[in-house]
Enzyme design. Sequence first.
Site, PDB file in Angstrom:
ATOM      1  N   CYS A  68       0.751  -1.110   0.203  1.00 50.18           N
ATOM      2  CA  CYS A  68       0.132  -0.069   0.052  1.00 50.18           C
ATOM      3  C   CYS A  68       0.936   1.269   0.077  1.00 50.18           C
ATOM      4  O   CYS A  68       0.196   2.406  -0.166  1.00 50.18           O
ATOM      5  CB  CYS A  68      -0.992   0.023   1.210  1.00 50.18           C
ATOM      6  SG  CYS A  68      -0.280   0.273   2.763  1.00 50.18           S
ATOM      7  N   CYS A 137      12.368  -8.032  12.481  1.00 51.34           N
ATOM      8  CA  CYS A 137      12.874  -8.768  11.431  1.00 51.34           C
ATOM      9  C   CYS A 137      11.805  -9.103  10.474  1.00 51.34           C
ATOM     10  O   CYS A 137      10.738  -9.564  10.472  1.00 51.34           O
ATOM     11  CB  CYS A 137      13.022 -10.134  12.166  1.00 51.34           C
ATOM     12  SG  CYS A 137      13.697 -11.471  10.979  1.00 51.34           S
TER      13      CYS A 137
END
Length: 148
Positions: A68, A137
């Site tokens: 997005c 991560c």
Amino acid sequence: MIKWADVIRFTNKGNPAPEKRVEKTEEEWKQLLTAEEYQVTRLKGTERSFSSELCSLFDPGIYECKCCGTLLFDASEKFESGTGWPSFTQPIKENAIGYHADKSYGMIRVEVICNSCDAHLGHVFPDGPEPSGLRYCINAISLSKIKE
């Protein structure tokens, strides 16, 4: 600065409101993303470790959500974690990331998602460098880098 206590609070009590919401049908996401991008971001997959050059690139810039375009991380917060996935100590804004308990695979972890479109990004752990102590991560395939 977000700390582990904040991550746990968001996970248990709810995420900060995003600046915008982006919602599409599964068909719209499939048309927008490659099969691998869709698998990771929409179906909560994981790319192979060390499969992206983003792990070893530390040039200035901003990372945005592949789905997005929401701004997620600044390259100045990126560090070499040795895990095989890009790692960051902080999101660009407190409300850029959403946090959810992930109890899959017999573990308890904190999943991180784009707070605007719910794209799966990866996980956050309390084993990063100071001062935050956080390690976001992140699947490289869930990110696009904007050159600074």
